[in-house]
Design a protein around this motif. Structure first.
Motif, PDB file in Angstrom:
ATOM      1  N   GLY A 255       2.212 150.160 -11.856  1.00 30.22           N
ATOM      2  CA  GLY A 255       2.148 151.563 -12.266  1.00 30.22           C
ATOM      3  C   GLY A 255       3.232 152.418 -11.665  1.00 30.22           C
ATOM      4  N   GLU A 256       4.392 151.819 -11.376  1.00 32.75           N
ATOM      5  CA  GLU A 256       5.455 152.539 -10.680  1.00 32.75           C
ATOM      6  C   GLU A 256       6.650 152.892 -11.573  1.00 32.75           C
ATOM      7  N   LEU A 257       6.554 152.674 -12.848  1.00 32.82           N
ATOM      8  CA  LEU A 257       7.666 153.062 -13.725  1.00 32.82           C
ATOM      9  C   LEU A 257       7.669 154.572 -13.921  1.00 32.82           C
ATOM     10  N   THR A 258       8.827 155.183 -13.737  1.00 32.63           N
ATOM     11  CA  THR A 258       9.000 156.610 -14.031  1.00 32.63           C
ATOM     12  C   THR A 258       9.984 156.814 -15.174  1.00 32.63           C
ATOM     13  N   VAL A 259      10.336 155.743 -15.842  1.00 28.48           N
ATOM     14  CA  VAL A 259      11.148 155.768 -17.057  1.00 28.48           C
ATOM     15  C   VAL A 259      10.457 154.852 -18.059  1.00 28.48           C
ATOM     16  N   ARG A 260      10.244 155.337 -19.271  1.00 30.63           N
ATOM     17  CA  ARG A 260       9.650 154.510 -20.326  1.00 30.63           C
ATOM     18  C   ARG A 260      10.730 153.569 -20.878  1.00 30.63           C
ATOM     19  N   ILE A 261      10.390 152.296 -21.039  1.00 33.85           N
ATOM     20  CA  ILE A 261      11.379 151.295 -21.427  1.00 33.85           C
ATOM     21  C   ILE A 261      10.914 150.563 -22.670  1.00 33.85           C
ATOM     22  N   ALA A 262      11.719 150.627 -23.726  1.00 38.72           N
ATOM     23  CA  ALA A 262      11.559 149.757 -24.889  1.00 38.72           C
ATOM     24  C   ALA A 262      12.730 148.776 -24.837  1.00 38.72           C
ATOM     25  N   LYS A 285       5.473 139.870 -29.798  1.00 39.62           N
ATOM     26  CA  LYS A 285       5.354 140.589 -31.053  1.00 39.62           C
ATOM     27  C   LYS A 285       6.002 141.965 -30.902  1.00 39.62           C
ATOM     28  N   PRO A 286       6.672 142.469 -31.941  1.00 39.86           N
ATOM     29  CA  PRO A 286       7.277 143.809 -31.857  1.00 39.86           C
ATOM     30  C   PRO A 286       6.238 144.855 -31.475  1.00 39.86           C
ATOM     31  N   GLY A 287       6.581 145.679 -30.516  1.00 40.88           N
ATOM     32  CA  GLY A 287       5.672 146.706 -30.051  1.00 40.88           C
ATOM     33  C   GLY A 287       4.706 146.252 -28.982  1.00 40.88           C
ATOM     34  N   GLU A 288       4.739 144.975 -28.628  1.00 34.46           N
ATOM     35  CA  GLU A 288       3.835 144.473 -27.598  1.00 34.46           C
ATOM     36  C   GLU A 288       4.121 145.172 -26.277  1.00 34.46           C
ATOM     37  N   GLY A 289       3.069 145.654 -25.639  1.00 32.35           N
ATOM     38  CA  GLY A 289       3.217 146.403 -24.401  1.00 32.35           C
ATOM     39  C   GLY A 289       2.482 147.724 -24.498  1.00 32.35           C
ATOM     40  N   ASP A 290       2.946 148.715 -23.748  1.00 33.17           N
ATOM     41  CA  ASP A 290       2.318 150.034 -23.774  1.00 33.17           C
ATOM     42  C   ASP A 290       3.391 151.111 -23.760  1.00 33.17           C
ATOM     43  N   GLY A 291       2.983 152.346 -23.492  1.00 40.18           N
ATOM     44  CA  GLY A 291       3.917 153.457 -23.566  1.00 40.18           C
ATOM     45  C   GLY A 291       4.985 153.462 -22.504  1.00 40.18           C
ATOM     46  N   GLN A 483      13.860 163.516 -29.984  1.00 40.80           N
ATOM     47  CA  GLN A 483      13.008 163.177 -31.131  1.00 40.80           C
ATOM     48  C   GLN A 483      13.625 162.112 -32.023  1.00 40.80           C
ATOM     49  N   ALA A 484      14.911 162.215 -32.335  1.00 46.64           N
ATOM     50  CA  ALA A 484      15.543 161.259 -33.239  1.00 46.64           C
ATOM     51  C   ALA A 484      15.518 159.843 -32.683  1.00 46.64           C
ATOM     52  N   ASN A 485      15.607 159.709 -31.387  1.00 45.40           N
ATOM     53  CA  ASN A 485      15.624 158.378 -30.774  1.00 45.40           C
ATOM     54  C   ASN A 485      14.294 157.651 -30.872  1.00 45.40           C
ATOM     55  N   THR A 486      13.215 158.369 -31.210  1.00 47.31           N
ATOM     56  CA  THR A 486      11.925 157.692 -31.318  1.00 47.31           C
ATOM     57  C   THR A 486      11.903 156.735 -32.515  1.00 47.31           C
ATOM     58  N   TRP A 487      12.720 156.975 -33.533  1.00 49.13           N
ATOM     59  CA  TRP A 487      12.792 156.029 -34.657  1.00 49.13           C
ATOM     60  C   TRP A 487      13.313 154.684 -34.172  1.00 49.13           C
ATOM     61  N   PHE A 488      14.240 154.710 -33.219  1.00 48.06           N
ATOM     62  CA  PHE A 488      14.889 153.491 -32.755  1.00 48.06           C
ATOM     63  C   PHE A 488      13.983 152.663 -31.845  1.00 48.06           C
ATOM     64  N   ASN A 490      10.547 152.830 -32.491  1.00 47.14           N
ATOM     65  CA  ASN A 490       9.295 152.758 -33.250  1.00 47.14           C
ATOM     66  C   ASN A 490       8.182 153.566 -32.582  1.00 47.14           C
ATOM     67  N   GLU A 491       8.532 154.785 -32.151  1.00 47.30           N
ATOM     68  CA  GLU A 491       7.571 155.651 -31.469  1.00 47.30           C
ATOM     69  C   GLU A 491       7.555 157.064 -32.051  1.00 47.30           C
ATOM     70  N   GLU A 492       7.798 157.177 -33.359  1.00 48.94           N
ATOM     71  CA  GLU A 492       7.808 158.503 -33.969  1.00 48.94           C
ATOM     72  C   GLU A 492       6.444 159.180 -33.803  1.00 48.94           C
ATOM     73  N   GLY A 493       6.492 160.463 -33.458  1.00 47.79           N
ATOM     74  CA  GLY A 493       5.276 161.244 -33.307  1.00 47.79           C
ATOM     75  C   GLY A 493       4.558 161.047 -31.988  1.00 47.79           C
ATOM     76  N   VAL A 494       5.067 160.123 -31.167  1.00 47.66           N
ATOM     77  CA  VAL A 494       4.426 159.822 -29.892  1.00 47.66           C
ATOM     78  C   VAL A 494       5.105 160.551 -28.744  1.00 47.66           C
ATOM     79  N   LYS A 495       6.416 160.743 -28.857  1.00 47.53           N
ATOM     80  CA  LYS A 495       7.166 161.414 -27.802  1.00 47.53           C
ATOM     81  C   LYS A 495       8.373 162.096 -28.438  1.00 47.53           C
ATOM     82  N   GLY A 496       9.173 162.759 -27.611  1.00 51.01           N
ATOM     83  CA  GLY A 496      10.400 163.389 -28.109  1.00 51.01           C
ATOM     84  C   GLY A 496      10.283 164.862 -28.402  1.00 51.01           C
ATOM     85  N   GLN A 497       9.053 165.401 -28.380  1.00 49.73           N
ATOM     86  CA  GLN A 497       8.827 166.826 -28.564  1.00 49.73           C
ATOM     87  C   GLN A 497       7.822 167.289 -27.505  1.00 49.73           C
TER      88      GLN A 497
END
Length: 623
Positions: A255-262, A285-291, A483-488, A490-497
């Protein structure tokens, strides 16, 4: 029904939310890692109770947390504590002084490494150090200096450590420069294959596991200092999965990440690409993991035969005849598994050939809903932008031209440089576009240099590359970094705003991005960074809110002595900011004392050992 109560409220700020329905706000309430209210102070304070932490932002500008769509973050974290940074240093004088100081404190058999992130054009002197100058300050300690992906400078001790001698052959696409007697000089050139540079660096000592954990923590804090709360990791050469991902995965489990990593997975060996991606698509699988840590697909290297290295000092490389067959085999695997993918492609000619493959595979295995994209695309044409848009693809752009623009103009001319890349045209044509840096080697990780480049079109050396009609405004640039980077990923609507329901990621800035003069954009940092509702970084009046960070390991780490990206004091006038880093006033040097900014382009021939820096005996960094 009772409203949820906030764990954290930030009030009295100027929030740029990038939510078109609610573009400005004064306060936010955060609970369980997400925004639950965004509005004025009165609206938001209704979510407070006796357990709520309330922070007054003193009317500072607040933006959504920045996400870099192309950063070699995992690799960078493993090595961050070992690297001396010249990022942002405005003078070679000060850069060499730092090198001399670090050489003195680095124990054998360790190296001093300056691994990219800078360009000679950022220096007042407009040149790199000579090999003689490097050897003078480091006669016994190995020194490795990487400049972009075009060359590396090694002192004599580093040559010995690498085992390079008169009998060492040149690798394919690389040159080991030798003197008249056939001995290596210390100059390694990519012609244009950067493998020669990677391979030399890989010979240096590595940090042990515990130190890599510490190093990655410090790199995350450096990201947070700059307002970065997320990255899309583009893999990298010599970055093997899963071995080199253990550190980041262990930090995530704790639980020590302070940067979200895809993270994307990057093939490691020519001829084994099909094997790599066949194996990985079964493992993940694509998207496997968490936020905080999630798999994002394949790339940026899909096949080695499609790698068009971006050394603009060299002619454009032609891709191998087998590129299409190699690429098709991998893309069919990815499309069959509905896996997102990205492909490094600098030149339009490479993009054309790759699109031929993508269109062919799409006819058999539709790309519907797959987020695929090119990285870089400096010379892409409108014709190929139309093809990309039709296939539902995107382009992740980076500010590499801010570091290499002068070299591109020298080879191709200023007119050709006006669309490198044509990011405003991409947006007009409906292509998905996101912004990043390609750090940590070919350019620096500082997002504010990238935002400066997007809005001004200027290189770090001050060259204006693009006409006004090719530039974007500050809000558009910010949206490309959020916001635009969330498409890259696959996290649209989840972050960026900054919007109820989205991740509570934000940065409180040291100055108002929307009001400061353009030249001050590059000096911005975050004074308060929040990731998932937790304070990850604090400075100035918020420094007591910052979580503690243990010193960098090992104790001789450059991070303990110099920190990360150099930023001049925000309240210093322009000439004084240069003097802060480059001053020779306090030294015995008769050449540079009080001569701030004197050695500009044209004053020095960097190949002349007896020129300005030789015969006059300047040694600002040596006294």
């Amino acid at each position: 029904m009772n409203s949820p109560k906030a764990q954290l409220i930030l009030r009295n700020g100027q929030f740029t939310t990038l939510d078109r329905q609610n573009p400005q706000a004064a306060a936010v309430a955060i609970s369980d890692g997400r925004f639950i209210a965004v509005g004025d102070d009165g609206e938001v304070m209704r979510f407070a109770d006796s357990n709520t932490q309330v922070v007054d932002l003193n009317h500072r500008r607040v933006i959504p947390g920045l996400t870099d769509s192309h950063l070699h973050f995992i690799r960078g974290g493993l090595n961050y504590n070992m690297e001396l940074r010249w990022d942002g240093i405005p003078s070679l004088v000060d850069a060499m002084r730092r090198l001399k100081e670090q050489v003195a404190r680095t124990p054998a058999p360790q190296w001093v490494r300056i691994v990219g992130g800078f360009t000679e054009m950022q220096f007042a002197e407009k040149r790199l150090p000579t090999l003689n100058e490097i050897n003078a300050v480091a006669p016994d300690t190995p020194v490795f200096i990487l400049h972009l992906y075009d060359r590396a400078l090694l002192n004599r001790a580093a040559l010995r450590a690498c085992g390079y001698d008169r009998n060492t052959p040149n690798p394919p696409g690389g040159l080991i420069a030798k003197d008249a007697n056939g001995e290596p000089t210390g100059l390694l050139l990519a012609e244009p294959n950067a493998l020669i540079l990677y391979a030399a660096l890989a010979r240096g000592p590595k940090l042990p596991y515990e130190y890599q954990l510490n190093s990655t923590r410090h790199f995350m804090r450096e990201m947070n200092r700059l307002g970065i709360t997320g990255v899309i990791d583009a893999g990298g050469g010599f970055q093997k999965y899963p071995d080199d991902y253990k550190v980041i995965e262990d930090l995530h489990k704790a639980g020590e990440l302070t940067v979200r990593i895809a993270y994307n997975l990057f093939t490691q060996k020519a001829g084994e690409e099909v094997s790599d991606f066949s194996k990985w698509t079964k493992m993940l699988k694509p998207g496997e993991g968490d936020g905080y840590y999630r798999h994002n697909g394949a790339g940026e290297m899909l096949v080695f035969s499609a790698a068009d290295f971006e050394d603009f000092r060299m002619p454009r490389p032609d891709m191998a005849p087998n590129m299409e067959n190699d690429l098709e085999a991998v893309v069919r695997i990815l499309a069959s598994n509905h896996s997102p993918f990205r492909l490094h492609a600098t030149y339009n000619e490479t993009i054309s050939r790759a699109l031929d493959v993508f269109e062919k595979v799409n006819r058999d295995i539709p790309f519907d809903g797959i987020h695929w994209f090119f990285d870089h695309a400096e010379t892409v044409t409108d014709v190929n932008l139309e093809r990309i848009a039709k296939l539902g693809g995107g382009i992740a752009i980076q500010h590499r031209m801010a570091y290499q623009g002068e070299y591109f103009v020298q080879r191709y001319g200023s007119k050709a440089a006006e669309r490198t890349p044509p990011y405003k045209r991409m947006l007009e044509m409906g292509v998905n576009v996101g912004a990043g840096t390609d750090a940590t080697r070919v350019a620096s990780y500082d997002p504010w240099n990238a935002l400066y480049w997007l809005t001004t079109g200027k290189t770090l050396g001050g060259l204006s590359l693009y006409p006004a009609e090719n530039l974007v405004d500050r809000e558009t640039a910010l949206r490309l970094y959020t916001q635009a980077n969330t498409w890259f990923s696959n996290e649209e609507g989840v972050k960026g705003q900054i919007k109820p329901g989205q991740y509570a990621d934000l940065a409180v800035l040291s100055a108002d991005y929307f009001k400061i003069p353009e030249d001050e954009i590059r000096n911005l940092v975050s004074v308060l960074t929040v990731v998932g509702g937790r304070i990850a970084h604090g400075d100035d009046e918020f420094n007591k809110l910052a979580p503690p960070l243990v010193p960098a390991m090992p104790d001789w780490s450059p991070v303990n002595h110099f920190g990360g990206y150099f930023k001049p004091a925000a309240n210093a006038p322009a000439m004084h900011r240069l003097a802060q880093a480059a001053c020779g006033c306090g030294t015995g040097c008769s050449v540079h004392g009080h001569a701030h900014g004197r050695a500009y382009q044209g004053a020095v021939d960097d190949g002349n050992q007896r020129g300005f820096w030789g015969v006059l005996g300047c040694s600002c960094w040596a006294v």
